[in-house]
Design an enzyme around this catalytic site. Structure first.
Site, mmCIF file in Angstrom:
data_model
loop_
_atom_site.group_PDB
_atom_site.id
_atom_site.type_symbol
_atom_site.label_atom_id
_atom_site.label_comp_id
_atom_site.label_asym_id
_atom_site.label_seq_id
_atom_site.Cartn_x
_atom_site.Cartn_y
_atom_site.Cartn_z
ATOM 1 N N LYS A 177 -3.301 0.411 7.294
ATOM 2 C CA LYS A 177 -3.684 1.024 6.139
ATOM 3 C C LYS A 177 -2.889 0.145 4.860
ATOM 4 C CE LYS A 177 -2.725 3.494 2.823
ATOM 5 N NZ LYS A 177 -2.896 2.890 1.505
ATOM 6 N N PRO A 178 -3.651 -0.891 4.548
ATOM 7 C CA PRO A 178 -2.942 -1.571 3.417
ATOM 8 C C PRO A 178 -3.136 -0.858 1.863
ATOM 9 C CG PRO A 178 -5.150 -2.623 3.638
ATOM 10 C CD PRO A 178 -4.901 -1.445 4.600
ATOM 11 N N GLY A 231 7.327 0.310 1.418
ATOM 12 C CA GLY A 231 6.830 0.881 0.204
ATOM 13 C C GLY A 231 7.845 1.712 -0.759
ATOM 14 N N GLU A 253 10.819 0.028 5.229
ATOM 15 C CA GLU A 253 11.523 -0.735 4.412
ATOM 16 C C GLU A 253 11.019 -0.173 3.047
ATOM 17 O OE1 GLU A 253 13.174 -2.978 5.553
ATOM 18 O OE2 GLU A 253 12.406 -3.450 7.630
ATOM 19 N N LEU A 254 12.138 0.264 2.458
ATOM 20 C CA LEU A 254 11.923 0.860 1.192
ATOM 21 C C LEU A 254 12.368 0.186 -0.228
ATOM 22 C CD1 LEU A 254 12.668 4.649 2.786
ATOM 23 C CD2 LEU A 254 10.591 3.281 2.344
ATOM 24 N N CYS A 287 11.141 -5.830 -3.401
ATOM 25 C CA CYS A 287 12.077 -4.756 -3.215
ATOM 26 C C CYS A 287 13.600 -5.535 -3.085
ATOM 27 C CB CYS A 287 12.026 -4.132 -1.878
ATOM 28 S SG CYS A 287 11.380 -5.047 -0.683
ATOM 29 N N GLU A 385 15.117 0.668 -9.883
ATOM 30 C CA GLU A 385 14.300 -0.700 -9.668
ATOM 31 C C GLU A 385 13.428 -0.850 -10.852
ATOM 32 O OE1 GLU A 385 12.481 -1.954 -5.539
ATOM 33 O OE2 GLU A 385 12.326 0.078 -5.943
HETATM 34 P P1 ADP Z 1 4.687 0.821 -4.499
HETATM 35 O O1 ADP Z 1 5.533 1.736 -5.058
HETATM 36 O O2 ADP Z 1 5.145 -0.333 -3.791
HETATM 37 O O3 ADP Z 1 3.160 0.909 -4.821
HETATM 38 P P2 ADP Z 1 4.032 3.229 -2.501
HETATM 39 O O4 ADP Z 1 4.922 3.803 -1.609
HETATM 40 O O5 ADP Z 1 3.464 3.892 -3.552
HETATM 41 O O6 ADP Z 1 4.783 1.804 -3.166
HETATM 42 O O7 ADP Z 1 2.796 2.551 -1.798
HETATM 43 C C1 ADP Z 1 3.017 1.708 -0.471
HETATM 44 C C2 ADP Z 1 1.847 2.186 0.698
HETATM 45 O O8 ADP Z 1 2.054 3.394 0.821
HETATM 46 C C3 ADP Z 1 0.381 1.992 -0.013
HETATM 47 O O9 ADP Z 1 -0.298 1.486 1.079
HETATM 48 C C4 ADP Z 1 -0.044 3.240 -0.551
HETATM 49 O O10 ADP Z 1 -1.179 3.517 -0.453
HETATM 50 C C5 ADP Z 1 0.774 4.365 0.537
HETATM 51 N N1 ADP Z 1 0.967 5.780 0.277
HETATM 52 C C6 ADP Z 1 1.446 5.982 -1.079
HETATM 53 N N2 ADP Z 1 1.205 7.407 -1.089
HETATM 54 C C7 ADP Z 1 1.424 7.821 0.332
HETATM 55 C C8 ADP Z 1 1.554 9.063 1.097
HETATM 56 N N3 ADP Z 1 1.575 10.024 0.496
HETATM 57 N N4 ADP Z 1 1.178 9.162 2.193
HETATM 58 C C9 ADP Z 1 0.890 7.775 2.935
HETATM 59 N N5 ADP Z 1 0.695 6.755 2.296
HETATM 60 C C10 ADP Z 1 1.064 6.444 1.269
#
Ligand code: ADP
Length: 484
Positions: A177-178, A231, A253-254, A287, A385
């Protein structure tokens, strides 16, 4: 000649198809605000189908010998190299990074497939001396089963292959799921996997705008035995809570908040070059980007002047154009956050040495490379960040002080430091609470090294021999009846 498809489809169970709902959404070019292409808007139903297909393909894939799986990974990597120009163009169109960086990312993405194509052959087991003459103890490593990857937009290809490489090498299937902001690179990778001969169902790529709904569907499905996420820390925490119900294996990886420490005894020119590379890669939207630049007081003026001179020479614009070295940020909210950090620092006494505003472009989500000096710990740039092209420079006096400041955060991904003192190299390596340490190196990421953080920056490691461990379960066989 290759042309960008304007209507992409999902890749589910080896078939190209529309979303069950029939809906589509637009992918926007952050440099021009124009629609690049449309993609199907998948939801829980499409994810369910992808998981069904992965579960059906799992046993046969796990039984395929490692050398065979490795050949498919190698072919996929070779195709990525062959098509680097097309893939880089797609990436720049949807993400904004300059073409040269996109090309670099495609090579970096392929390197994970190459590394794990080989490493899959080395998932060794163990034998352990038994306490009984009648028994033998054997340890096997087996694929965990169906896995899922949830990936971000800042490295639209590499964050996928860093998960996909070890998963496929270990014999796991994977549903990807990108990010909804960069689905095209992911779908291009799916085309490559299909051409490389990956059996149907082993990988699906499902893109959609309702990430929480899709995420929940993945997390509640018992058949998915491992989830790897890159993410924000905020979303990582949601996923960790959701993983509890089915006791999935997870790796995260946060976020990071990397300190970049320059001591007075360092090679200042090398420190500046590395700070620029770490700060400006992906417009600062990574990150591991240098976020808090601590410079010893004796060299702070020289460092600030040289850093400003280097950033001042960078060319901001559409990454498809020749000579552009800084592209747009990903979306308007990103520009607003960067500007908020800069304004907050100024309000609290910092000085803008360079940039500090949006450049005068009529379209696109741009922010000028910025250097601010006289920064202190009370400012937002030092607490969160920034994820943008802002170099915040803070003077410090001694080693203990800077170690304490660098560690004063809940994040623990990457830290960098520059010094010629070998004792100090080790003292900092041991005392800085980070998973990745760049000692006189601003660009430490590579396929054969373990990437990952401590504290709230994550769990688990990606890349290297450690990365593949995340995709296997240990099984122990106690074999009795040995004696006659
Ligand atoms: P960024 O701040 O780098 O955009 P996110 O954590 O919002 O990081 O997004 C990283 C990935 O997580 C994306 O693929 C996004 O669609 C997904 N994502 C965002 N919210 C959720 C959620 N509640 N559950 C699962 N995936 C999510």
């Amino acid at each position: 000649m290759w042309e960008l498809a304007d209507r992409y489809q999902l890749f589910v169970g080896g078939e190209w198809k529309d979303a069950a709902s029939g809906e589509r959404f637009d992918v926007i070019n952050p440099a021009t605000e124009e629609v690049v292409a449309t993609v199907p808007n998948a939801g829980p139903k499409d994810i369910q189908e992808a998981i069904d297909k992965a579960a059906a393909a799992q046993v046969a894939w796990a039984e395929t010998v490692a050398a065979e799986r490795g050949k498919i990974l190698s072919r996929a990597a070779a195709l990525m190299h062959e098509r680097v120009e097309d893939l880089a163009r797609v990436m720049t169109l949807e993400e904004g990074k300059p073409l040269a960086e996109s090309r670099g990312e495609i090579a970096y993405a392929a390197s994970f497939l190459e590394w794990f194509a080989e490493e899959g052959r080395r998932i060794y087991g163990d034998t352990i001396p038994s306490s009984s003459p009648n028994k033998r103890i054997l340890v096997l490593k087996r694929p965990v089963g169906v896995t899922a990857a949830i990936t971000p937009w800042n490295f639209p290809a590499a964050m996928i292959t860093r998960k996909l490489g070890p998963a496929l090498a270990a014999g796991c299937t994977m549903v990807i799921k990108p990010s909804e902001l960069t689905p095209l690179s992911a779908l291009e990778i799916a085309k490559i996997l299909e051409e490389a001969g990956l059996p149907k169902g082993v990988v699906s790529v499902v893109v959609g705008t309702d990430a929480p709904a899709i995420g929940q569907e993945i997390m509640r499905d018992f058949r998915v035995r491992k989830v790897s996420f890159t993410g924000s820390t905020e979303v990582g925490k949601i996923l960790m809570r959701q993983a509890a119900d089915t006791m999935k294996k997870v790796s995260f990886e946060l976020g990071g908040h990397a300190p970049f420490i320059v001591f007075g005894d360092a090679d200042i020119d090398a420190a500046v070059e590395n700070a620029v590379a770490s700060k400006m890669r992906g417009m600062g939207e990574t990150c591991v980007s240098a976020n808090r630049i601590y410079v010893q007081r004796s060299v702070v003026e020289e460092f600030t002047a040289k850093m400003s001179e280097r950033l001042g020479r960078m060319q901001v614009g559409n990454g498809l154009e020749e000579g552009i070295t800084v592209g747009p940020l990903i979306e308007p909210a990103a520009v607003e956050k960067v500007d908020r950090h800069v304004q907050d620092a100024v309000a609290k006494g910092a000085t803008i040495v360079l940039g500090g505003q949006r450049p005068a472009a009529s379209k696109g989500y741009f922010y000028a490379p910025t250097v601010i000096s006289g920064v202190n710990e009370k400012m937002l740039v030092m607490q969160e960040e920034t994820f943008g092209p802002v170099a915040a420079i803070v003077p410090f006096d001694d080693e203990d002080e800077v170690i304490a400041k660098a560690n004063n955060t809940r994040y623990g991904l990457a830290a960098y430091y520059f010094t010629r003192d070998i004792g100090r190299v080790f003292r900092l390596a041991e005392q800085l609470e980070y998973g990745i340490l760049g000692a006189n190196d601003g660009m430490p990421s590579t396929a054969q090294a373990p990437f990952g953080g401590v504290k709230e920056s994550g769990l688990g490691r990606e890349g290297s021999k450690y990365g593949i461990e995340e995709y296997v379960d240990i099984k122990y066989i106690s074999l009795g009846g040995i004696q006659k």
